[in-house]
Design a protein around this motif. Structure first.
Motif, PDB file in Angstrom:
ATOM      1  N   GLU A 113       0.812  -1.214   0.000  1.00 38.00           N
ATOM      2  CA  GLU A 113       0.000   0.000   0.000  1.00 38.00           C
ATOM      3  C   GLU A 113       0.846   1.263   0.000  1.00 38.00           C
ATOM      4  N   ARG A 114       2.095   1.151   0.459  1.00 39.95           N
ATOM      5  CA  ARG A 114       2.963   2.319   0.519  1.00 39.95           C
ATOM      6  C   ARG A 114       3.679   2.572  -0.805  1.00 39.95           C
ATOM      7  N   LEU A 115       3.462   1.695  -1.779  1.00 41.22           N
ATOM      8  CA  LEU A 115       4.095   1.835  -3.078  1.00 41.22           C
ATOM      9  C   LEU A 115       3.214   2.649  -4.027  1.00 41.22           C
ATOM     10  N   SER A 116       3.832   3.148  -5.077  1.00 40.30           N
ATOM     11  CA  SER A 116       3.033   3.766  -6.135  1.00 40.30           C
ATOM     12  C   SER A 116       2.284   2.656  -6.875  1.00 40.30           C
ATOM     13  N   PRO A 117       1.181   2.983  -7.548  1.00 40.63           N
ATOM     14  CA  PRO A 117       0.451   1.959  -8.303  1.00 40.63           C
ATOM     15  C   PRO A 117       1.323   1.215  -9.312  1.00 40.63           C
ATOM     16  N   LEU A 118       2.231   1.928  -9.995  1.00 41.25           N
ATOM     17  CA  LEU A 118       3.078   1.275 -10.994  1.00 41.25           C
ATOM     18  C   LEU A 118       4.098   0.348 -10.341  1.00 41.25           C
ATOM     19  N   GLU A 119       4.664   0.753  -9.188  1.00 44.67           N
ATOM     20  CA  GLU A 119       5.581  -0.121  -8.460  1.00 44.67           C
ATOM     21  C   GLU A 119       4.857  -1.394  -8.023  1.00 44.67           C
ATOM     22  N   ARG A 120       3.673  -1.204  -7.540  1.00 47.03           N
ATOM     23  CA  ARG A 120       2.882  -2.349  -7.080  1.00 47.03           C
ATOM     24  C   ARG A 120       2.579  -3.305  -8.235  1.00 47.03           C
ATOM     25  N   ALA A 121       2.186  -2.741  -9.370  1.00 52.56           N
ATOM     26  CA  ALA A 121       1.856  -3.568 -10.527  1.00 52.56           C
ATOM     27  C   ALA A 121       3.082  -4.325 -11.023  1.00 52.56           C
ATOM     28  N   ALA A 122       4.216  -3.634 -11.153  1.00 53.05           N
ATOM     29  CA  ALA A 122       5.431  -4.279 -11.656  1.00 53.05           C
ATOM     30  C   ALA A 122       5.879  -5.408 -10.730  1.00 53.05           C
ATOM     31  N   PHE A 123       5.850  -5.171  -9.446  1.00 58.47           N
ATOM     32  CA  PHE A 123       6.257  -6.195  -8.487  1.00 58.47           C
ATOM     33  C   PHE A 123       5.329  -7.408  -8.532  1.00 58.47           C
ATOM     34  N   LEU A 124       4.033  -7.160  -8.490  1.00 56.93           N
ATOM     35  CA  LEU A 124       3.082  -8.268  -8.463  1.00 56.93           C
ATOM     36  C   LEU A 124       3.156  -9.097  -9.746  1.00 56.93           C
TER      37      LEU A 124
END
Length: 292
Positions: A108-119
């Motif tokens: 939740e503390r990540l940007s949406p793009l960071e979250r998407a790339a990681f997942l």
């Protein structure tokens, strides 16, 4: 172009579970994930499927971009949320990843793009070329996004995790001690720096702010036990909640509630309580019918 006269569900339905897992991990909400996947299906229905060589890639890209759109408004909503915000709990195991509720909070503390790339890369096994197409960035940028996200998640992983069996035993002991008012037994289960998070969303009674430390957690729990009196809590499920040991109860005030426990070195370091009824619709599917 007019879509071909084939059955759009033929390719979509086998992928639906994977698409739902991606959307849930992106959004931390079962209801929002289901809405996104349904919207992706409607768009798939209108797609010229005769020109599609890789249905899964197209659908993952569609779901990911829809999730990114949702996250833009979700961040505003969560800033206005009443009290502590927690991800929507699920009790069924999520196949193919080891993200716990604690790690989802780190995302939740990540940007949406960071979250998407990681997942997409680290959790769902897509290569960076596929990730790049899904989020409309070049592969090098996706590597950087995932790397930044990975460092946050690494910091949130437990240093000394317990086995699932040990976790279930501690969760059972926590339920017994907290509901009976046995503060001595409860104290032995809690880490000194334990934190209690309670999510009522302004729709169910809950602590508005996190409760820090063992002594304050003991006082908070003792107060709940006194108010419950002889009514107590009804245990309706024991098991894993978003990858953490926990349980589902009907509390003395009639509210359905989930409790998940983060455990390190045999002590409870975090308690996650969800009481917001809007987040417990999926949970009702696993509890006895007379509860709901």
């Amino acid at each position: 172009m007019k879509p071909p006269d084939d059955n759009p569900a033929e390719h979509f339905d086998p992928l639906r579970p994977r698409l739902l897992r991606i959307a849930y991990r992106m959004l931390a909400s079962v209801a929002e994930a289901e809405d996104v996947v349904q919207e992706a299906y409607l768009r798939w229905h209108q797609t010229d499927r005769a020109t599609v060589r890789d249905a899964e890639a197209v659908l993952v890209r569609t779901v990911t971009r829809l999730c990114l759109d949702v996250l833009k408004s979700a961040r505003v909503q969560r800033e206005q949320y009443v009290g502590t915000w927690l991800p929507e709990p699920i009790v069924e195991p999520v196949e193919g990843d080891d993200l716990t509720l604690t790690l989802m909070l780190a995302l939740e503390r990540l940007s949406p793009l960071e979250r998407a790339a990681f997942l997409l890369h680290d959790v769902f096994g897509m290569d960076f070329d596929e990730v790049a197409r899904a989020i409309d960035r070049d592969p090098a940028a996706c590597r950087q996004l995932a790397s930044r996200a990975r460092s946050h998640v690494r910091e949130a992983r437990p240093r000394f995790p317990v086995t699932e069996g040990q976790g279930r035993e501690l969760a059972s002991a926590f339920f017994t001690a907290s509901r009976s008012g046995d503060m001595g037994a409860l104290q032995a289960l809690l880490a000194q720096d334990v934190v209690t998070y309670s999510d009522g969303g302004g729709k169910a009674r809950a602590a508005l702010n996190p409760i820090y430390g063992r002594e304050k957690t003991l006082r908070f729990t003792a107060g709940l036990a006194r108010r419950a009196g002889s009514t107590g809590s009804r245990l309706v499920y024991e098991g894993m909640i978003d990858g953490l040991p926990g349980f589902v109860t009907v509390e003395f005030d009639g509210a359905l509630q989930t409790t998940a426990l983060a455990i390190e070195e045999g002590r409870i370091v975090a308690i996650y309580i969800t009481r917001n009824p809007d987040k417990l619709r999926a949970i009702r599917q696993v509890v006895p019918e007379d509860v709901t």
